[in-house]
Design an enzyme around this catalytic site. Structure first.
Site, PDB file in Angstrom:
ATOM      1  N   HIS A  36     -13.951  -8.161  -1.717  1.00 42.71           N
ATOM      2  CA  HIS A  36     -13.412  -7.422  -2.854  1.00 42.71           C
ATOM      3  C   HIS A  36     -12.654  -8.570  -3.894  1.00 42.71           C
ATOM      4  CE1 HIS A  36     -13.088  -4.408   0.407  1.00 42.71           C
ATOM      5  NE2 HIS A  36     -13.232  -3.523  -0.474  1.00 42.71           N
ATOM      6  N   ILE A 210      -7.451   1.393 -11.810  1.00 43.46           N
ATOM      7  CA  ILE A 210      -8.782   1.406 -11.331  1.00 43.46           C
ATOM      8  C   ILE A 210      -8.910   1.682  -9.817  1.00 43.46           C
ATOM      9  CG2 ILE A 210     -10.987   0.069 -10.752  1.00 43.46           C
ATOM     10  CD1 ILE A 210     -10.828   0.755 -13.411  1.00 43.46           C
ATOM     11  N   HIS A 284     -14.184  -4.092  -8.006  1.00 45.15           N
ATOM     12  CA  HIS A 284     -13.423  -3.971  -6.834  1.00 45.15           C
ATOM     13  C   HIS A 284     -14.200  -4.245  -5.503  1.00 45.15           C
ATOM     14  CE1 HIS A 284     -11.209  -1.406  -4.111  1.00 45.15           C
ATOM     15  NE2 HIS A 284     -12.358  -1.198  -3.365  1.00 45.15           N
ATOM     16  N   GLU A 436       6.608  11.531  10.011  1.00 40.46           N
ATOM     17  CA  GLU A 436       6.341  10.765  11.190  1.00 40.46           C
ATOM     18  C   GLU A 436       5.566   9.630  10.925  1.00 40.46           C
ATOM     19  OE1 GLU A 436       6.146  13.945  10.596  1.00 40.46           O
ATOM     20  OE2 GLU A 436       6.896  15.090  12.363  1.00 40.46           O
ATOM     21  N   ASP A 493       6.685  28.640  20.630  1.00 34.26           N
ATOM     22  CA  ASP A 493       6.294  27.899  19.242  1.00 34.26           C
ATOM     23  C   ASP A 493       4.674  28.149  19.107  1.00 34.26           C
ATOM     24  OD1 ASP A 493       8.520  27.252  18.169  1.00 34.26           O
ATOM     25  OD2 ASP A 493       8.625  25.330  19.012  1.00 34.26           O
ATOM     26  N   HIS A 497       1.954  24.241  17.542  1.00 41.50           N
ATOM     27  CA  HIS A 497       2.810  23.114  18.101  1.00 41.50           C
ATOM     28  C   HIS A 497       2.152  22.755  19.496  1.00 41.50           C
ATOM     29  CE1 HIS A 497       5.479  24.152  14.937  1.00 41.50           C
ATOM     30  NE2 HIS A 497       6.180  23.589  15.324  1.00 41.50           N
ATOM     31  N   ARG A 544       8.700  19.765  27.568  1.00 44.28           N
ATOM     32  CA  ARG A 544       9.842  20.322  27.153  1.00 44.28           C
ATOM     33  C   ARG A 544      10.489  21.098  28.227  1.00 44.28           C
ATOM     34  NH1 ARG A 544      10.533  25.934  25.589  1.00 44.28           N
ATOM     35  NH2 ARG A 544      12.357  26.222  24.228  1.00 44.28           N
TER      36      ARG A 544
HETATM   37  C1  LIG Z   1      -6.304   4.926   3.967  1.00 47.08           C
HETATM   38  C2  LIG Z   1      -7.405   4.442   3.333  1.00 47.08           C
HETATM   39  N1  LIG Z   1      -8.132   5.322   2.564  1.00 47.08           N
HETATM   40  C3  LIG Z   1      -9.401   4.618   1.978  1.00 47.08           C
HETATM   41  C4  LIG Z   1      -9.625   3.274   2.298  1.00 47.08           C
HETATM   42  C5  LIG Z   1     -10.826   2.959   1.196  1.00 47.08           C
HETATM   43  N2  LIG Z   1     -10.408   2.199   0.094  1.00 47.08           N
HETATM   44  C6  LIG Z   1     -10.398   0.804   0.183  1.00 47.08           C
HETATM   45  S1  LIG Z   1      -9.933  -0.069  -1.235  1.00 47.08           S
HETATM   46  C7  LIG Z   1      -9.902   1.649  -1.981  1.00 47.08           C
HETATM   47  C8  LIG Z   1      -9.544   2.102  -3.497  1.00 47.08           C
HETATM   48  C9  LIG Z   1      -7.949   1.281  -3.582  1.00 47.08           C
HETATM   49  O1  LIG Z   1      -7.687   1.419  -4.799  1.00 47.08           O
HETATM   50  P1  LIG Z   1      -6.560   0.387  -5.357  1.00 47.08           P
HETATM   51  O2  LIG Z   1      -5.646   0.474  -4.416  1.00 47.08           O
HETATM   52  O3  LIG Z   1      -6.429   0.830  -6.749  1.00 47.08           O
HETATM   53  O4  LIG Z   1      -7.277  -0.887  -5.385  1.00 47.08           O
HETATM   54  P2  LIG Z   1      -7.939  -2.071  -6.463  1.00 47.08           P
HETATM   55  O5  LIG Z   1      -9.374  -1.467  -6.723  1.00 47.08           O
HETATM   56  O6  LIG Z   1      -7.181  -1.387  -7.897  1.00 47.08           O
HETATM   57  O7  LIG Z   1      -7.511  -3.210  -5.970  1.00 47.08           O
HETATM   58  C10 LIG Z   1     -10.311   2.624  -1.134  1.00 47.08           C
HETATM   59  C11 LIG Z   1     -10.312   4.041  -1.247  1.00 47.08           C
HETATM   60  C12 LIG Z   1      -8.798   2.532   2.716  1.00 47.08           C
HETATM   61  N3  LIG Z   1      -8.873   1.370   2.974  1.00 47.08           N
HETATM   62  N4  LIG Z   1      -7.595   3.083   3.391  1.00 47.08           N
HETATM   63 MG   LIG Z   2      -6.326  -0.092  -8.355  1.00 44.39          MG
END
Ligand SMILES: Cc1ncc(C[n+]2csc(CCOP(=O)(O)OP(=O)(O)O)c2C)c(N)n1
Ligand SMILES: [Mg+2]
Length: 693
Positions: A36, A210, A284, A436, A493, A497, A544
């Site tokens: 990235h 983005i 990205h 949680e 419950d 649960h 429980r």
């Molecule tokens: C919980 C989770 N869901 C999905 C992903 C896959 N994922 C990695 S980066 C991304 C997009 C993130 O967007 P942003 O935080 O805006 O990053 P930017 O491109 O601006 O650096 C996704 C969906 C992940 N790493 N973690």
């Molecule tokens: Mg972003």
């Protein structure tokens, strides 16, 4: 005139340092053919400004206790962090907490980004790369973890700072992206951080509009500033990520703000400077491409043919900024600590032990032994008693529940143990609220700060918490999870649960120890095993309902728990024809069946198997002793999914487990409906024997 020249020279070296971060990131991603690049390119000035001008961090000792913490919550931008670790020449530390005289991240590591063995894996990994404060990659985890670091910082200050000894005063910074901002966990964590008024916490939001699928206009129209103001945060903006002076002002505002955490919203351009990819999702998650890399370097005024270039003066520049500042602060801190040791030897000893994950002498004194009792008590109840004994002996054991302590029995009730509350941070009873997932990430942050946290709730809601629990395991940090209401036997419950597949799925997670103790004495033994753990999280799965306290003069000692599984009861011949294996509440069921089978002269053995993971760690001889391979008639009984049990019963053994969701009814009715009664176990044993005449 000289002033102006200095200014220009400084801007020049600032710019050169920032562009080094950018180009290292681009080159690494290009070489790896994956990664990235765009976000490190955009955030380079932000992280640079923070590290070079503000972060109180000594590259020579990345673990000194009062360092500021830096968390890269958008872990996909890992090259940003690796570049900083490299350029600041952060030193590597071994698992014994010793500096080993090597850089944490070499240029070679960067050149082999994402390759096997490189200290620059795809996403930052705690433990693998010194200076990485927490593993990030699952979006939202980093920021939530940072709340735990900030809370622990406040607690440490509350307990250990004394007049003239400001031992703990660190800040926690976390960079996050749109992804972190959208995830539920960051909302939970921000809400709690605002409530707790953690003014040592600063989140920096990479507002680039983005994400992977394109513009955030597809998915996101929150008024982030209003939202965080609503959470009780201080919110400030930086309209241009390249403006170091504006960034500095924002950090100054953070440092001057008391009574609330700070969010800095920074407008950035992903892929900054890439002529075709700037501000696009294409920057990205894929290499820019050779041509685009060249064109971008041209834009930066960088030599187009240079790869992994660190220009003259850049290392020295970091050395004269973060390096010099950090070294001074750290040296002063250790001198302060030496004086503290004279005046407060006991507290100093606590700090030493805590930071080395050691326990106080006598940490297990007064652990209860429970007398036999056919009625018994719920394992949540006995665990609450044991917890209170242990916590009295271990001053840095602390935690709480997600609004369930009256049910999970996890409140510390001795002496004057207080609540951890906004503005009053010496308490050890945490109230995580109904959050949680954030609770578990916060517990991770606390464990990373070396206090010993526990987090608790209902077992069913591990489904909400799993992302953070998984990171405890991946990071090998000793968080203690206490999950109660462990089966369909919670009764009325009902199925929403009643956990079914949760036990099996926790057992499927590598590196986490899952304990389901059979009675109060196994609970004590479980705590005896859990507390000395230094690198594994542990899960206590508790009932429980009341569980009979077994008569250990009649059955084997509960200390067998330390081996994961042990022979609890045997026929007089010690040569069983059938083996009954149970965990938790079903052990008593197996014992009842065993007694009835004895009346029929059927030689049965009962194996209590509270912790699969520990049993698997025993040598083959021990495992064969407990489960002799020639005894194939086997019945496993557990009020949970039967998934996985054939490992111990063999394919032709019987598993009395759950194949459906449970039902809402009083406990006896539920147990009867799903066959968790002695008669059923006895019949299964007879059937097993009948198949093997
Ligand atoms: C919980 C989770 N869901 C999905 C992903 C896959 N994922 C990695 S980066 C991304 C997009 C993130 O967007 P942003 O935080 O805006 O990053 P930017 O491109 O601006 O650096 C996704 C969906 C992940 N790493 N973690
Ligand atoms: Mg972003």
């Amino acid at each position: 005139m000289t002033g102006q020249t200095d200014q220009l020279a400084r801007e020049d070296v600032d710019r050169r340092s920032i562009d080094t971060i950018r180009t290292l990131s681009m080159d690494a991603v290009q070489a790896a053919q994956s990664g990235h690049p765009g976000t490190p390119m955009a955030l380079a000035p932000v992280a640079y400004c923070l590290w070079q001008r503000y972060l109180r961090f000594d590259p020579a000792d990345p673990i000194w206790p009062d360092r500021d913490r830096f968390v890269l919550s958008n872990g996909h931008a890992s090259m940003l962090l690796y570049s900083l670790l490299h350029l600041a020449r952060v030193q590597a530390v071994n698992p014994k907490y010793e500096a080993i005289g090597k850089p944490s991240v070499t240029l070679d590591d960067i050149e082999t980004f994402r390759q096997l063995g490189s200290h620059c894996p795809g996403h930052p990994e705690y433990r693998w790369t010194s200076g990485v404060e927490t593993t990030t990659g699952p979006l939202g985890q980093g920021v939530a973890t940072s709340v735990g670091m900030a809370a622990a910082g406040r607690w440490l200050a509350g307990r250990y700072n004394k007049p003239d000894f400001r031992l703990f005063d660190y800040d926690v910074y976390a960079i996050m992206g749109d992804g972190c901002m959208m995830e539920g966990i960051s909302n939970e964590a921000a809400s709690l951080a605002g409530h707790l008024r953690l003014d040592n916490l600063c989140w920096i939001y990479d507002n680039n509009h983005i994400t992977i699928e394109g513009s955030t206009s597809l998915t996101f129209s929150d008024d982030v500033a209003a939202r965080f103001q609503g959470y009780g945060w201080n919110v400030t903006r930086v309209g241009d990520a390249n403006d170091l002076e504006l960034l500095s002002k924002a950090f100054d505002v953070f440092k001057a703000t008391s009574g609330r955490p700070t969010l800095i919203i920074v407008d950035t351009h992903i892929g900054y400077g890439a002529p075709h990819k700037h501000d696009t999702a294409a920057a990205h998650g894929q290499p820019l491409g050779e041509d685009e890399v060249r064109a971008t370097k041209r834009f930066y005024g960088w030599p187009e043919d240079a790869h992994f270039l660190v220009p003259d003066g850049v290392y020295e520049h970091f050395e004269s900024g973060i390096g010099r500042r950090g070294a001074k602060l750290r040296t002063e801190w250790f001198a302060l600590f030496e004086r503290y040791r004279q005046g407060h030897p006991e507290l100093a000893d606590e700090l030493f032990r805590m930071s080395h994950r050691q326990l106080p002498d006598g940490w297990d004194s007064g652990l209860p032994t429970f007398p036999p009792d056919p009625k018994g008590l719920a394992s949540r109840e006995s665990s609450g008693q044991v917890l209170n004994v242990v916590a009295r002996n271990v001053p840095w054991l602390m935690g709480g529940a997600a609004d369930l302590y009256p049910s999970t029995k996890t409140r510390l009730t001795f002496d004057s143990v207080a609540d951890f509350e906004a503005g009053s941070y010496t308490g050890r009873n945490f109230h995580f609220g109904i959050r949680e997932h954030a609770m578990c990430a916060i517990a991770n942050g606390m464990a990373l700060t070396k206090v010993r946290p526990f987090a608790s709730g209902f077992l069913i809601f591990t489904d909400y918490a799993r992302g953070a629990m998984r990171l405890s395991a991946l990071m090998e940090i000793p968080v203690i999870y206490i999950w109660t209401h462990d089966s369909i036997s919670l009764g009325e419950d009902g199925p929403t649960h009643q956990p079914i597949e949760q036990l099996a799925s926790l057992r499927a997670m590598p590196g986490i120890l899952v304990f389901r103790p059979a009675d109060a004495n196994e609970v004590t033994e479980a705590w005896r095993v859990i507390m000395p753990l230094r690198h594994e999280p542990a899960v206590l799965v508790l009932s429980r309902q009341a569980l009979p306290t077994l008569d250990r003069s009649r059955y084997a000692a509960a200390s067998g728990l330390a081996r994961g599984g042990y022979v609890l009861a045997d026929p007089p011949s010690a040569k069983p024809d059938v083996i009954l294996i149970g965990t938790g509440s079903e052990v008593a069921l197996c014992v009842a069946a065993y007694e009835a089978l004895a009346e029929e002269n059927i030689a049965a053995r009962v194996v209590s198997m509270p912790c699969w993971e520990l049993f698997e760690k025993q040598d083959q001889a021990y495992r064969d002793e407990v489960l002799p391979p020639q005894v194939r008639a086997r019945v496993a009984v557990e009020e949970g999914a039967d998934f996985g049990w054939s490992r111990y019963t063999g394919i032709d053994g019987a598993v009395l487990g759950m194949e459906t969701f449970g039902a809402s009814a009083p406990i006896q009715k539920v147990q009867a409906k799903f066959g968790f009664e002695p008669a059923h176990v006895i019949q299964a044993a007879r059937d097993q024997l009948a198949r093997r005449p």
